[in-house]
Design a protein around this motif. Structure first.
Motif, short mmCIF file in Angstrom:
data_model
loop_
_atom_site.label_atom_id
_atom_site.label_comp_id
_atom_site.label_asym_id
_atom_site.label_seq_id
_atom_site.Cartn_x
_atom_site.Cartn_y
_atom_site.Cartn_z
N ASN A 17 -8.02 12.39 -3.41
CA ASN A 17 -8.45 11.27 -4.26
C ASN A 17 -7.60 10.03 -3.95
N LEU A 18 -7.37 9.81 -2.66
CA LEU A 18 -6.41 8.80 -2.24
C LEU A 18 -6.80 7.38 -2.69
N LEU A 19 -8.07 7.02 -2.53
CA LEU A 19 -8.48 5.67 -2.95
C LEU A 19 -8.26 5.50 -4.45
N TYR A 20 -8.56 6.55 -5.21
CA TYR A 20 -8.37 6.52 -6.66
C TYR A 20 -6.89 6.32 -7.01
N PHE A 21 -6.02 7.13 -6.40
CA PHE A 21 -4.60 7.05 -6.77
C PHE A 21 -3.97 5.73 -6.32
N LYS A 22 -4.42 5.20 -5.18
CA LYS A 22 -3.86 3.91 -4.75
C LYS A 22 -4.11 2.84 -5.81
N GLU A 23 -5.32 2.81 -6.34
CA GLU A 23 -5.66 1.81 -7.34
C GLU A 23 -5.01 2.13 -8.68
N ALA B 29 -11.32 6.84 4.50
CA ALA B 29 -11.28 5.49 3.92
C ALA B 29 -9.97 5.28 3.15
N GLY B 30 -9.52 6.32 2.45
CA GLY B 30 -8.25 6.22 1.70
C GLY B 30 -7.07 5.97 2.63
N ILE B 31 -7.08 6.65 3.76
CA ILE B 31 -5.98 6.48 4.73
C ILE B 31 -5.94 5.05 5.27
N VAL B 32 -7.11 4.49 5.61
CA VAL B 32 -7.09 3.18 6.28
C VAL B 32 -7.17 1.99 5.32
N SER B 33 -7.42 2.24 4.03
CA SER B 33 -7.70 1.10 3.13
C SER B 33 -6.55 0.09 3.11
N GLY B 34 -5.32 0.57 3.16
CA GLY B 34 -4.17 -0.34 3.10
C GLY B 34 -3.92 -1.07 4.41
N GLU C 101 -17.14 -3.03 3.36
CA GLU C 101 -18.01 -2.68 4.50
C GLU C 101 -17.19 -1.95 5.56
N THR C 102 -15.97 -2.47 5.81
CA THR C 102 -15.08 -1.83 6.79
C THR C 102 -14.79 -0.38 6.37
N LEU C 103 -14.56 -0.17 5.08
CA LEU C 103 -14.27 1.18 4.60
C LEU C 103 -15.52 2.07 4.63
N TRP C 104 -16.66 1.47 4.39
CA TRP C 104 -17.92 2.22 4.43
C TRP C 104 -18.12 2.89 5.80
N HIS C 105 -17.81 2.13 6.88
CA HIS C 105 -17.95 2.70 8.21
C HIS C 105 -17.07 3.96 8.33
N TYR C 106 -15.87 3.90 7.77
CA TYR C 106 -14.99 5.08 7.81
C TYR C 106 -15.55 6.22 6.98
N MET C 107 -16.17 5.86 5.85
CA MET C 107 -16.74 6.89 4.99
C MET C 107 -17.91 7.60 5.67
N GLN C 108 -18.53 6.93 6.64
CA GLN C 108 -19.69 7.51 7.31
C GLN C 108 -19.34 8.28 8.58
N GLY C 109 -18.09 8.31 8.95
CA GLY C 109 -17.71 9.00 10.19
C GLY C 109 -18.00 10.50 10.12
N GLY C 110 -18.32 11.10 11.27
CA GLY C 110 -18.58 12.54 11.32
C GLY C 110 -17.30 13.34 11.07
N ASP D 248 0.84 -1.19 0.00
CA ASP D 248 0.00 0.00 0.00
C ASP D 248 0.89 1.25 0.00
N LEU D 249 0.44 2.29 -0.74
CA LEU D 249 1.27 3.51 -0.82
C LEU D 249 1.49 4.14 0.55
N MET D 250 0.42 4.18 1.39
CA MET D 250 0.61 4.81 2.70
C MET D 250 1.49 3.96 3.62
N ALA D 251 1.47 2.64 3.43
CA ALA D 251 2.39 1.77 4.19
C ALA D 251 3.83 2.14 3.83
N MET D 252 4.05 2.36 2.53
CA MET D 252 5.41 2.71 2.09
C MET D 252 5.80 4.10 2.59
N VAL D 253 4.83 5.01 2.68
CA VAL D 253 5.11 6.32 3.26
C VAL D 253 5.52 6.15 4.73
#
Lengths: 121, 286
Positions: free
Chosen positions: A103-109, B164-169, B182-191, A81-86
């Protein structure tokens, strides 16, 4: 391009996710440099260096070995994962990070998929 | 197709936490020894949906989860609009013990993940007598920030997308797609600002370096389970912790990341059951 979604082998879903992304970024792999230009979420050009006075908004900078591990079919922990590497300082994100972070999810993919174009060179 | 109703029951309890009235949402399933489960930063109790629907667990344990104030279906306390939300050790410990008091939960086994894995260490130091056992998932004494936290809360960046982008990896690469998203969806719904506010505890104020050595497992047994793909709390971080706390028991879970109960419920339960069995075995009763 590899399939981006099990129900969408055309890759249109990724382009949809990135539909507001218009940017040129630099991917640096060891000494090799690639300028990647994206228009409305689609890669329109991957230009290998050397470049004269390149212009880019942000750069992803990592060693040859790091990118090879990232693009492995089953990457090892810390290279998956890119953030893991960061975190482990094998990847640096330079320049203006706003569009990358927005657009982090987009760029990761997207960067994962770029492997098939860049890794083979 | 016949509709499948889950045996999970939800409710609200009104609790005073740090002098503020809080409306807290909780869910329970099963019967037996209470098993109180704490969600990760910026998420909510839906992370434990697998545990709450597993017969091997619910036949012997009463699983209880709650959404912390500001999370899931729990409201933020009145006046939230004039404060920056910042979780602290005191607030976190008080939230858990106030919920236990309000719900009359006596000596639960308490399991927490990530910030929950950290706070079980605080509980072990502050009030071990209140717990039958503590289980830390992705538990370490400290995590250094490795990205600029301000990205998580600013009006020009969509908070749900970036969290979600931060935690996806942090999810292991072998996770089932449905559980991953589903795990990421919960993050997307956070306040707005809530994940960041939780990280105030996780990456700053809740630092327990130099303190974890004082944890006495004879007062309350401590088990640690850590997924190998986690780069936030790494297996090495948990190994350091286990070395510093004599008598704690660590197991590394292969192929799993930072959200074991949510990204890989079945695999996680296969690691958890032997731990629960050990806790319930008569020879370690105090």
């Amino acid at each position: 391009m590899n399939p981006t979604h099990p129900n969408d082998p055309s890759g249109d879903w990724l382009a949809y996710r990135g539909r507001y992304v218009n940017v040129t970024f630099l991917l640096k792999k060891g000494e090799a440099e690639y300028l990647v230009t994206i228009h409305e979420g689609r890669v329109v050009r991957v230009q290998p260096g050397p470049h004269v006075m390149p212009r880019w908004t942000f750069a992803l900078v990592a060693g040859d070995d790091t990118w090879q591990r990232f693009w492995a079919p089953t990457p090892q922990p810390r290279f998956h994962d890119l953030m893991a590497m960061v975190k482990f300082k094998t990847l640096k994100v330079e320049g203006d990070q706003a569009i990358f972070m927005s657009n982090l999810l987009y760029f990761k993919e997207l960067v994962r998929q770029l492997g098939s174009q860049i890794h083979a060179r | 197709m016949r509709a499948k109703k889950e045996a999970v029951v939800g409710g609200y309890v009104n609790v005073e936490i740090a002098g503020r009235a809080c409306r807290v949402y909780y869910e329970t399933a099963g019967a037996g020894q209470p098993l109180l489960c704490l969600h990760t930063a910026g998420s909510d109790s839906r992370q434990y949906r697998g545990l709450m629907n597993d017969e091997a667990i619910t036949s012997r344990f009463q699983v209880i989860c709650f959404d912390m104030p500001y999370h899931g279906k729990s409201s933020p306390p009145a006046g939230w609009e004039t404060h920056e939300y910042k979780l602290t050790s005191d607030l976190y410990v008080e939230t858990i013990t106030a919920f236990m008091d309000a719900m009359e939960i006596h000596r639960p086994i308490t399991l927490g993940c990530s910030i929950g894995g950290r706070v079980v260490l605080h509980l072990a130091l502050r009030c071990p007598e209140r717990f039958k056992a503590l289980i830390g998932l992705q538990s370490g004494a400290h995590v250094n920030p490795y990205y600029e936290l301000d990205w998580l809360h600013r009006p020009d960046v969509h908070g749900g997308e970036v969290c979600a982008g931060i935690v996806s990896g942090l999810i292991g690469p072998h996770a089932d797609n449905q559980d991953r998203w589903e795990t990421l969806w919960h993050y997307m719904q956070g306040g707005p600002g809530i994940f960041k506010g939780d990280l105030h505890f996780y990456k700053g104020e809740g630092d327990l370096r130099g303190m974890v050595q004082k944890i006495d497992v004879s007062k309350c047994p401590l088990y640690l389970l850590t997924g190998e793909y986690d780069y936030s709390c790494t297996p090495e971080d948990s190994e350091d912790l286990a070395r510093l706390i004599p008598g704690s028991q660590l197991q590394i879970m292969p192929c799993i990341g930072h959200f074991p109960m949510s990204e890989a419920p079945a695999a996680f339960i296969s690691h958890l059951l032997p731990v629960l069995q050990r806790i319930e075995s008569p020879e370690i009763q105090p």
